[in-house]
Scaffold this motif. Structure first.
Motif, short mmCIF file in Angstrom:
data_model
loop_
_atom_site.label_atom_id
_atom_site.label_comp_id
_atom_site.label_asym_id
_atom_site.label_seq_id
_atom_site.Cartn_x
_atom_site.Cartn_y
_atom_site.Cartn_z
N ASP A 75 0.82 -1.21 0.00
CA ASP A 75 0.00 0.00 0.00
C ASP A 75 0.85 1.27 0.00
OD1 ASP A 75 -2.36 -1.55 0.07
OD2 ASP A 75 -2.16 -1.75 2.25
N GLY A 76 1.94 1.26 -0.78
CA GLY A 76 2.78 2.44 -0.93
C GLY A 76 3.71 2.72 0.23
N LYS A 77 3.81 1.79 1.21
CA LYS A 77 4.71 1.99 2.37
C LYS A 77 5.57 0.76 2.58
CE LYS A 77 1.50 4.97 4.70
NZ LYS A 77 1.65 6.09 5.45
N VAL A 78 6.80 1.00 3.06
CA VAL A 78 7.71 -0.11 3.33
C VAL A 78 7.21 -0.89 4.54
CG1 VAL A 78 10.04 -0.75 4.02
CG2 VAL A 78 9.71 1.06 2.34
N SER A 79 7.00 -2.19 4.35
CA SER A 79 6.62 -3.07 5.47
C SER A 79 7.86 -3.49 6.25
CB SER A 79 5.90 -4.31 4.96
OG SER A 79 4.67 -3.96 4.38
N PHE A 80 8.92 -3.89 5.52
CA PHE A 80 10.18 -4.21 6.17
C PHE A 80 11.31 -4.26 5.15
CE2 PHE A 80 8.69 -8.47 5.05
CZ PHE A 80 9.84 -9.16 4.71
N TYR A 81 12.52 -4.20 5.69
CA TYR A 81 13.75 -4.32 4.91
C TYR A 81 14.52 -5.54 5.40
CZ TYR A 81 13.29 0.73 3.85
OH TYR A 81 12.86 1.97 3.45
N GLU A 82 15.43 -6.01 4.55
CA GLU A 82 16.45 -6.96 4.95
C GLU A 82 17.76 -6.46 4.38
OE1 GLU A 82 13.90 -11.14 4.79
OE2 GLU A 82 15.36 -10.71 3.22
N SER A 83 18.82 -6.70 5.10
CA SER A 83 20.16 -6.42 4.61
C SER A 83 21.00 -7.63 4.95
CB SER A 83 20.73 -5.17 5.28
OG SER A 83 22.02 -4.89 4.78
N GLY A 84 21.85 -8.03 4.01
CA GLY A 84 22.64 -9.22 4.29
C GLY A 84 23.65 -9.52 3.22
N HIS A 85 24.11 -10.77 3.26
CA HIS A 85 25.12 -11.20 2.29
C HIS A 85 25.14 -12.72 2.16
CE1 HIS A 85 28.23 -11.18 5.85
NE2 HIS A 85 27.44 -12.21 5.91
N ILE A 86 25.74 -13.15 1.07
CA ILE A 86 26.22 -14.53 0.97
C ILE A 86 27.72 -14.39 1.13
CG2 ILE A 86 26.51 -16.57 -0.47
CD1 ILE A 86 23.89 -15.84 -1.89
N LYS A 87 28.26 -15.14 2.06
CA LYS A 87 29.65 -14.97 2.45
C LYS A 87 30.43 -16.27 2.26
CE LYS A 87 32.32 -13.75 6.57
NZ LYS A 87 32.24 -13.41 7.98
N GLN A 88 31.64 -16.14 1.73
CA GLN A 88 32.53 -17.29 1.64
C GLN A 88 33.08 -17.57 3.03
OE1 GLN A 88 33.31 -18.71 -1.64
NE2 GLN A 88 33.90 -20.42 -0.32
N VAL A 89 32.90 -18.78 3.51
CA VAL A 89 33.41 -19.19 4.82
C VAL A 89 34.19 -20.48 4.60
CG1 VAL A 89 32.83 -19.86 7.18
CG2 VAL A 89 31.42 -18.16 6.00
#
Length: 165
Positions: A75-89
């Motif tokens: 409805d035109g508003k941010v519900s949620f964000y995610e921030s992350g990565h795929i990391k070599q381990v």
């Protein structure tokens, strides 16, 4: 003829409802993998999920990681964000992320992440625990996420299309 029709219906139902996300068995370790094997994820992806617009932006591999940001807009508003990565381990990869509400207030504790261990990797698919990404074509990707809520588990499909640069 009737038997063939029944088999076709059964096969179609099984194919459409087949589980797409997996988990390592107890004591099993993640297989060897490199970031280059998932470099096809890089780009700007947009689709629909949870009744809104889902958007992910992935970087190319650099510094032993591929970073991403995600947002869901309802409805035109941010519900949620995610921030992350795929990391070599070591010899494998892991996906880690953090959630934020529309005002960037974190859901997880300061030092906590949501971790998805690698289960299996193929040429155009990567299976993390509870999350699968599948390259359909150069411009289409499906992501399946296992959502657990109130004791119920449901796989949610994110159908993404790559935006042109």
């Amino acid at each position: 003829m009737r038997v063939i029709l029944i088999l076709l219906v059964a096969f179609s139902y099984t194919t459409l409802t087949a589980q797409k996300t997996f988990k390592l068995t107890e004591g099993e370790t993640s297989p060897n993998a490199t970031l280059e094997q998932v470099a096809w994820v890089a780009g700007h992806w947009k689709g629909e999920a949870f009744g809104g617009v889902a958007e992910e932006i992935w970087s190319e591999p650099l510094g032993e990681s591929m970073m991403f940001v995600f947002r869901l807009v309802n409805d035109g508003k941010v519900s949620f964000y995610e921030s992350g990565h795929i990391k070599q381990v070591g010899e494998t990869i892991i996906m880690q992320l953090k959630h934020f509400d529309g005002s960037l207030k974190g859901w997880e504790e300061k030092d906590q992440t949501v971790d998805f261990k690698l289960v299996k990797i193929g040429e155009d698919k990567v299976f993390f625990e509870g999350l699968t990404m599948e390259k359909i074509s150069e411009t289409k990707m499906n992501a399946y996420v296992l959502i657990e809520s109130e004791g119920k588990k449901e796989e949610v499909l994110f159908e993404y299309h790559k935006k042109k640069s």
